[in-house]
Write a protein that holds these residues in place. Structure first.
Motif, PDB file in Angstrom:
ATOM      1  N   VAL A  19       7.922   3.122  -4.436  1.00 36.96           N
ATOM      2  CA  VAL A  19       7.387   3.756  -3.227  1.00 36.96           C
ATOM      3  C   VAL A  19       7.015   5.213  -3.506  1.00 36.96           C
ATOM      4  N   HIS A  20       5.833   5.575  -3.073  1.00 34.16           N
ATOM      5  CA  HIS A  20       5.327   6.939  -3.217  1.00 34.16           C
ATOM      6  C   HIS A  20       6.273   7.903  -2.509  1.00 34.16           C
ATOM      7  N   GLY A  21       6.565   9.023  -3.153  1.00 36.48           N
ATOM      8  CA  GLY A  21       7.466  10.015  -2.580  1.00 36.48           C
ATOM      9  C   GLY A  21       7.019  10.536  -1.233  1.00 36.48           C
ATOM     10  N   GLY A  22       5.710  10.573  -1.010  1.00 35.88           N
ATOM     11  CA  GLY A  22       5.193  11.052   0.273  1.00 35.88           C
ATOM     12  C   GLY A  22       5.580  10.148   1.435  1.00 35.88           C
ATOM     13  N   ILE A  23       5.673   8.852   1.163  1.00 33.92           N
ATOM     14  CA  ILE A  23       6.106   7.902   2.203  1.00 33.92           C
ATOM     15  C   ILE A  23       7.572   8.148   2.544  1.00 33.92           C
ATOM     16  N   ILE A  24       8.394   8.329   1.509  1.00 29.23           N
ATOM     17  CA  ILE A  24       9.821   8.584   1.718  1.00 29.23           C
ATOM     18  C   ILE A  24      10.013   9.905   2.467  1.00 29.23           C
ATOM     19  N   ALA A  25       9.272  10.930   2.064  1.00 28.04           N
ATOM     20  CA  ALA A  25       9.371  12.235   2.726  1.00 28.04           C
ATOM     21  C   ALA A  25       8.903  12.158   4.179  1.00 28.04           C
ATOM     22  N   THR A  26       7.873  11.369   4.440  1.00 18.74           N
ATOM     23  CA  THR A  26       7.388  11.216   5.815  1.00 18.74           C
ATOM     24  C   THR A  26       8.445  10.543   6.683  1.00 18.74           C
ATOM     25  N   SER A  81      17.906   5.698   3.008  1.00 24.33           N
ATOM     26  CA  SER A  81      18.555   4.638   2.240  1.00 24.33           C
ATOM     27  C   SER A  81      17.920   3.294   2.567  1.00 24.33           C
ATOM     28  N   THR A  82      18.239   2.311   1.750  1.00 25.35           N
ATOM     29  CA  THR A  82      17.852   0.951   2.099  1.00 25.35           C
ATOM     30  C   THR A  82      18.884   0.463   3.119  1.00 25.35           C
ATOM     31  N   THR A  83      18.532  -0.540   3.875  1.00 24.04           N
ATOM     32  CA  THR A  83      19.493  -1.058   4.855  1.00 24.04           C
ATOM     33  C   THR A  83      20.678  -1.728   4.166  1.00 24.04           C
ATOM     34  N   SER A  84      20.555  -2.017   2.858  1.00 24.90           N
ATOM     35  CA  SER A  84      21.695  -2.554   2.109  1.00 24.90           C
ATOM     36  C   SER A  84      22.602  -1.440   1.580  1.00 24.90           C
ATOM     37  N   GLY A  85      22.216  -0.166   1.807  1.00 21.00           N
ATOM     38  CA  GLY A  85      23.090   0.942   1.474  1.00 21.00           C
ATOM     39  C   GLY A  85      22.730   1.777   0.266  1.00 21.00           C
ATOM     40  N   LYS A  86      21.693   1.426  -0.486  1.00 18.31           N
ATOM     41  CA  LYS A  86      21.298   2.229  -1.651  1.00 18.31           C
ATOM     42  C   LYS A  86      20.644   3.527  -1.169  1.00 18.31           C
ATOM     43  N   ILE A  87      21.195   4.654  -1.583  1.00 20.64           N
ATOM     44  CA  ILE A  87      20.629   5.944  -1.176  1.00 20.64           C
ATOM     45  C   ILE A  87      19.374   6.216  -1.992  1.00 20.64           C
ATOM     46  N   ILE A  88      18.289   6.480  -1.295  1.00 22.02           N
ATOM     47  CA  ILE A  88      16.991   6.740  -1.910  1.00 22.02           C
ATOM     48  C   ILE A  88      16.731   8.238  -2.022  1.00 22.02           C
ATOM     49  N   ALA A  89      17.074   8.999  -0.984  1.00 25.22           N
ATOM     50  CA  ALA A  89      16.812  10.435  -0.979  1.00 25.22           C
ATOM     51  C   ALA A  89      17.765  11.144  -0.025  1.00 25.22           C
ATOM     52  N   PHE A 146      14.800  13.195  -4.437  1.00 32.15           N
ATOM     53  CA  PHE A 146      14.655  11.758  -4.640  1.00 32.15           C
ATOM     54  C   PHE A 146      15.727  11.311  -5.633  1.00 32.15           C
ATOM     55  N   LEU A 147      16.562  10.353  -5.231  1.00 29.24           N
ATOM     56  CA  LEU A 147      17.708   9.955  -6.042  1.00 29.24           C
ATOM     57  C   LEU A 147      17.555   8.585  -6.689  1.00 29.24           C
ATOM     58  N   ASN A 148      16.888   7.669  -6.013  1.00 32.24           N
ATOM     59  CA  ASN A 148      16.665   6.320  -6.530  1.00 32.24           C
ATOM     60  C   ASN A 148      15.307   5.835  -6.059  1.00 32.24           C
ATOM     61  N   PRO A 149      14.691   4.919  -6.801  1.00 28.83           N
ATOM     62  CA  PRO A 149      13.407   4.383  -6.348  1.00 28.83           C
ATOM     63  C   PRO A 149      13.591   3.377  -5.208  1.00 28.83           C
ATOM     64  N   ALA A 150      12.582   3.281  -4.385  1.00 28.07           N
ATOM     65  CA  ALA A 150      12.507   2.217  -3.380  1.00 28.07           C
ATOM     66  C   ALA A 150      11.394   1.281  -3.818  1.00 28.07           C
ATOM     67  N   ASP A 176       0.812  -1.217   0.000  1.00 31.63           N
ATOM     68  CA  ASP A 176       0.000   0.000   0.000  1.00 31.63           C
ATOM     69  C   ASP A 176       0.851   1.275   0.000  1.00 31.63           C
ATOM     70  N   PHE A 177       2.171   1.169  -0.032  1.00 33.94           N
ATOM     71  CA  PHE A 177       3.056   2.328  -0.125  1.00 33.94           C
ATOM     72  C   PHE A 177       3.455   2.622  -1.577  1.00 33.94           C
ATOM     73  N   LEU A 178       3.050   1.767  -2.511  1.00 30.83           N
ATOM     74  CA  LEU A 178       3.488   1.896  -3.900  1.00 30.83           C
ATOM     75  C   LEU A 178       2.629   2.879  -4.675  1.00 30.83           C
ATOM     76  N   ASN A 179       3.264   3.552  -5.628  1.00 28.50           N
ATOM     77  CA  ASN A 179       2.538   4.461  -6.506  1.00 28.50           C
ATOM     78  C   ASN A 179       2.142   3.739  -7.794  1.00 28.50           C
ATOM     79  N   PHE A 180       1.644   4.473  -8.770  1.00 27.81           N
ATOM     80  CA  PHE A 180       1.132   3.882 -10.010  1.00 27.81           C
ATOM     81  C   PHE A 180       2.202   3.268 -10.904  1.00 27.81           C
ATOM     82  N   VAL A 181       3.489   3.568 -10.655  1.00 26.75           N
ATOM     83  CA  VAL A 181       4.548   2.937 -11.448  1.00 26.75           C
ATOM     84  C   VAL A 181       5.220   1.781 -10.702  1.00 26.75           C
ATOM     85  N   GLY A 182       4.721   1.484  -9.504  1.00 31.83           N
ATOM     86  CA  GLY A 182       5.212   0.331  -8.760  1.00 31.83           C
ATOM     87  C   GLY A 182       6.373   0.585  -7.818  1.00 31.83           C
TER      88      GLY A 182
END
Length: 137
Positions: free
Chosen positions: A51-58, A115-123, A84-88, A43-49
């Motif tokens: 994570v919605h930016g609002g979830i990341i910003a929150t 970031s993801t816990t594996s180290g990918k920077i998301i924002a 926003f630098l990479n998709p989650a 339920d956090f995903l947007n129309f392109v599959g």
């Protein structure tokens, strides 16, 4: 005073309604620093599959608020900027870390990395807060 603020923030994280709704967890807090996590649900995903930016910003805003309030309570946001630098994706474990870089008498400035816990920077984000109690000094 910051030990009291840190304890206050730990207690607040237990009953914060938005956090309960999204599953945000306080992982670490100390003077001028906070780390929060969440697991990406369908339920956090947007129309392109992704994570919605609002979830990341929150998530970023949550780390920001807790880091600032660990120093000066109450502090409110006056500015927040996110890039926003990479998709989650579904199933990712995201964490937001916030560090206060300047704690002045009238404003507090911080930097946030999601970031993801594996180290990918998301924002990456920055924010400025206003300590309400210090305004009266």
């Amino acid at each position: 005073m910051s030990k009291e603020n840190i304890q206050r923030m730990r207690q607040a994280s237990i009953g914060e309604p938005a956090w309960q709704l999204l599953g945000i967890r306080l992982e670490a807090i100390e003077d001028g620093f906070a780390r929060v996590n969440l697991t990406v649900r369908p339920d956090f995903l947007n129309f392109v599959g992704t994570v919605h930016g609002g979830i990341i910003a929150t998530l970023a805003d949550s780390a920001f608020g807790y880091a600032l309030n660990s120093l000066y309570f109450p502090t409110v946001a006056s500015q927040f900027n996110i890039h926003f630098l990479n998709p989650a994706n579904l199933g990712d474990e995201l964490e937001a870390e916030c560090r206060v870089v300047k704690a002045g008498k009238r404003t507090v400035m911080a930097e946030i990395t999601v970031s993801t816990t594996s180290g990918k920077i998301i924002a990456k984000a920055t924010g400025t807060g206003i300590p309400l109690e210090r305004q009266q000094e």
